[in-house]
Design a protein around this motif. Sequence first.
Motif, PDB file in Angstrom:
ATOM      1  N   THR A 185     -86.813  22.711-118.207  1.00  0.00           N
ATOM      2  CA  THR A 185     -87.193  23.291-116.906  1.00  0.00           C
ATOM      3  C   THR A 185     -88.588  22.863-116.494  1.00  0.00           C
ATOM      4  O   THR A 185     -88.915  22.802-115.305  1.00  0.00           O
ATOM      5  CB  THR A 185     -87.140  24.841-116.990  1.00  0.00           C
ATOM      6  OG1 THR A 185     -85.899  25.221-117.561  1.00  0.00           O
ATOM      7  CG2 THR A 185     -87.281  25.489-115.626  1.00  0.00           C
ATOM      8  N   ARG A 194     -87.131  25.216-109.581  1.00  0.00           N
ATOM      9  CA  ARG A 194     -87.339  23.861-109.050  1.00  0.00           C
ATOM     10  C   ARG A 194     -87.734  23.904-107.581  1.00  0.00           C
ATOM     11  O   ARG A 194     -88.614  23.175-107.131  1.00  0.00           O
ATOM     12  CB  ARG A 194     -86.074  23.015-109.236  1.00  0.00           C
ATOM     13  CG  ARG A 194     -86.080  22.217-110.538  1.00  0.00           C
ATOM     14  CD  ARG A 194     -84.869  21.302-110.626  1.00  0.00           C
ATOM     15  NE  ARG A 194     -83.701  22.018-111.109  1.00  0.00           N
ATOM     16  CZ  ARG A 194     -83.464  22.288-112.396  1.00  0.00           C
ATOM     17  NH1 ARG A 194     -84.308  21.884-113.324  1.00  0.00           N
ATOM     18  NH2 ARG A 194     -82.397  22.941-112.762  1.00  0.00           N
ATOM     19  N   GLN A 195     -87.092  24.795-106.853  1.00  0.00           N
ATOM     20  CA  GLN A 195     -87.415  24.893-105.417  1.00  0.00           C
ATOM     21  C   GLN A 195     -88.784  25.513-105.172  1.00  0.00           C
ATOM     22  O   GLN A 195     -89.442  25.229-104.177  1.00  0.00           O
ATOM     23  CB  GLN A 195     -86.359  25.724-104.700  1.00  0.00           C
ATOM     24  CG  GLN A 195     -85.012  25.048-104.619  1.00  0.00           C
ATOM     25  CD  GLN A 195     -83.992  25.928-103.926  1.00  0.00           C
ATOM     26  OE1 GLN A 195     -84.302  26.652-102.999  1.00  0.00           O
ATOM     27  NE2 GLN A 195     -82.759  25.872-104.389  1.00  0.00           N
ATOM     28  N   PRO A 229     -78.921  29.273-115.120  1.00  0.00           N
ATOM     29  CA  PRO A 229     -79.013  28.014-114.371  1.00  0.00           C
ATOM     30  C   PRO A 229     -79.460  28.222-112.916  1.00  0.00           C
ATOM     31  O   PRO A 229     -80.251  27.452-112.394  1.00  0.00           O
ATOM     32  CB  PRO A 229     -77.588  27.457-114.435  1.00  0.00           C
ATOM     33  CG  PRO A 229     -76.981  28.099-115.638  1.00  0.00           C
ATOM     34  CD  PRO A 229     -77.631  29.430-115.805  1.00  0.00           C
ATOM     35  N   GLU A 230     -78.955  29.266-112.274  1.00  0.00           N
ATOM     36  CA  GLU A 230     -79.342  29.486-110.870  1.00  0.00           C
ATOM     37  C   GLU A 230     -80.841  29.784-110.760  1.00  0.00           C
ATOM     38  O   GLU A 230     -81.489  29.395-109.789  1.00  0.00           O
ATOM     39  CB  GLU A 230     -78.521  30.615-110.236  1.00  0.00           C
ATOM     40  CG  GLU A 230     -78.669  31.930-110.946  1.00  0.00           C
ATOM     41  CD  GLU A 230     -77.645  32.977-110.485  1.00  0.00           C
ATOM     42  OE1 GLU A 230     -76.930  33.502-111.351  1.00  0.00           O
ATOM     43  OE2 GLU A 230     -77.581  33.267-109.275  1.00  0.00           O
ATOM     44  N   ASN A 231     -81.393  30.431-111.779  1.00  0.00           N
ATOM     45  CA  ASN A 231     -82.833  30.696-111.753  1.00  0.00           C
ATOM     46  C   ASN A 231     -83.630  29.405-111.936  1.00  0.00           C
ATOM     47  O   ASN A 231     -84.703  29.240-111.361  1.00  0.00           O
ATOM     48  CB  ASN A 231     -83.221  31.695-112.847  1.00  0.00           C
ATOM     49  CG  ASN A 231     -82.669  33.084-112.590  1.00  0.00           C
ATOM     50  OD1 ASN A 231     -82.054  33.314-111.553  1.00  0.00           O
ATOM     51  ND2 ASN A 231     -82.893  33.996-113.520  1.00  0.00           N
ATOM     52  N   ARG A 232     -83.089  28.508-112.742  1.00  0.00           N
ATOM     53  CA  ARG A 232     -83.783  27.220-112.933  1.00  0.00           C
ATOM     54  C   ARG A 232     -83.797  26.443-111.617  1.00  0.00           C
ATOM     55  O   ARG A 232     -84.760  25.776-111.280  1.00  0.00           O
ATOM     56  CB  ARG A 232     -83.112  26.402-114.049  1.00  0.00           C
ATOM     57  CG  ARG A 232     -83.191  27.096-115.403  1.00  0.00           C
ATOM     58  CD  ARG A 232     -83.048  26.112-116.532  1.00  0.00           C
ATOM     59  NE  ARG A 232     -81.685  25.678-116.759  1.00  0.00           N
ATOM     60  CZ  ARG A 232     -80.753  26.355-117.441  1.00  0.00           C
ATOM     61  NH1 ARG A 232     -81.045  27.530-117.963  1.00  0.00           N
ATOM     62  NH2 ARG A 232     -79.547  25.862-117.630  1.00  0.00           N
ATOM     63  N   GLU A 233     -82.723  26.565-110.868  1.00  0.00           N
ATOM     64  CA  GLU A 233     -82.683  25.907-109.558  1.00  0.00           C
ATOM     65  C   GLU A 233     -83.730  26.536-108.622  1.00  0.00           C
ATOM     66  O   GLU A 233     -84.466  25.825-107.931  1.00  0.00           O
ATOM     67  CB  GLU A 233     -81.267  26.050-108.974  1.00  0.00           C
ATOM     68  CG  GLU A 233     -81.052  25.337-107.661  1.00  0.00           C
ATOM     69  CD  GLU A 233     -81.519  23.879-107.667  1.00  0.00           C
ATOM     70  OE1 GLU A 233     -81.336  23.183-108.678  1.00  0.00           O
ATOM     71  OE2 GLU A 233     -82.107  23.463-106.643  1.00  0.00           O
ATOM     72  N   TYR A 234     -83.853  27.853-108.666  1.00  0.00           N
ATOM     73  CA  TYR A 234     -84.902  28.524-107.874  1.00  0.00           C
ATOM     74  C   TYR A 234     -86.288  28.033-108.301  1.00  0.00           C
ATOM     75  O   TYR A 234     -87.145  27.772-107.468  1.00  0.00           O
ATOM     76  CB  TYR A 234     -84.839  30.044-108.068  1.00  0.00           C
ATOM     77  CG  TYR A 234     -83.890  30.768-107.147  1.00  0.00           C
ATOM     78  CD1 TYR A 234     -84.026  30.675-105.764  1.00  0.00           C
ATOM     79  CD2 TYR A 234     -82.875  31.576-107.659  1.00  0.00           C
ATOM     80  CE1 TYR A 234     -83.165  31.364-104.915  1.00  0.00           C
ATOM     81  CE2 TYR A 234     -82.007  32.263-106.814  1.00  0.00           C
ATOM     82  CZ  TYR A 234     -82.160  32.156-105.447  1.00  0.00           C
ATOM     83  OH  TYR A 234     -81.312  32.834-104.614  1.00  0.00           O
ATOM     84  N   THR A 284     -83.163  37.362-110.661  1.00  0.00           N
ATOM     85  CA  THR A 284     -82.641  36.381-109.689  1.00  0.00           C
ATOM     86  C   THR A 284     -83.003  36.807-108.257  1.00  0.00           C
ATOM     87  O   THR A 284     -83.446  35.994-107.449  1.00  0.00           O
ATOM     88  CB  THR A 284     -81.114  36.232-109.852  1.00  0.00           C
ATOM     89  OG1 THR A 284     -80.837  35.864-111.198  1.00  0.00           O
ATOM     90  CG2 THR A 284     -80.556  35.171-108.929  1.00  0.00           C
TER      91      THR A 284
END
Length: 168
Positions: free
Chosen positions: A144, A93-94, A86-91, A61
């Motif tokens: 993802t 995406r960014q 989940p927080e890594n998936r958000e990263y 992360t």
Amino acid sequence: MNHVILIGFMGCGKSSVGKALAEALLVPFVDTDELIERRDGRLIRDIFRESGEDFFRDLETETLALLLESNERMVIAAGGGLPLRPENREYIRQLGTAVYLLATEETLVARLRQDDTRPLLQGGELEKKIERLMAEREEIYRETADLQIVTDGKEIYEIVQEVRKNVG
Ligand code: S3P
């Protein structure tokens, strides 16, 4: 950002495809496992053994947060378990476009048979371990990904071409 992030199971070809893709796009290649080893000063298997998987996942992360600070376009090979949080998936995406490299379990077993670097696959019963982990992860990889590419039976240059066709 407009990075290309390669995701998928251990042995699906993220590093070899990533290197070739980065060369074709004339951008740097980075591998999250290599970044982690360099920053931590230990090999992945020693990090797992001495500090545990959760500690390693925290490092993943942190690595994504660091990568997000870079403005230079890159091809990023993500460790196989990195998209699980989940927080890594958000990263992801960014960071840019996520490409899921698919390989059948037979292909993975053949590629990972001799491997001693991946802690989650050590200790025998390789087929069962792969099957179990794939069952947990497949849906996450698919959700993802912006793009999925089947790699079985393909040469690296063919996979690179397919990615380039779809990623600007
Ligand atoms: C892991 C995959 C490995 C490495 C670690 C854990 C996993 O990376 O991050 O051994 O959980 O799938 P590769 O996918 O590059 O082998």
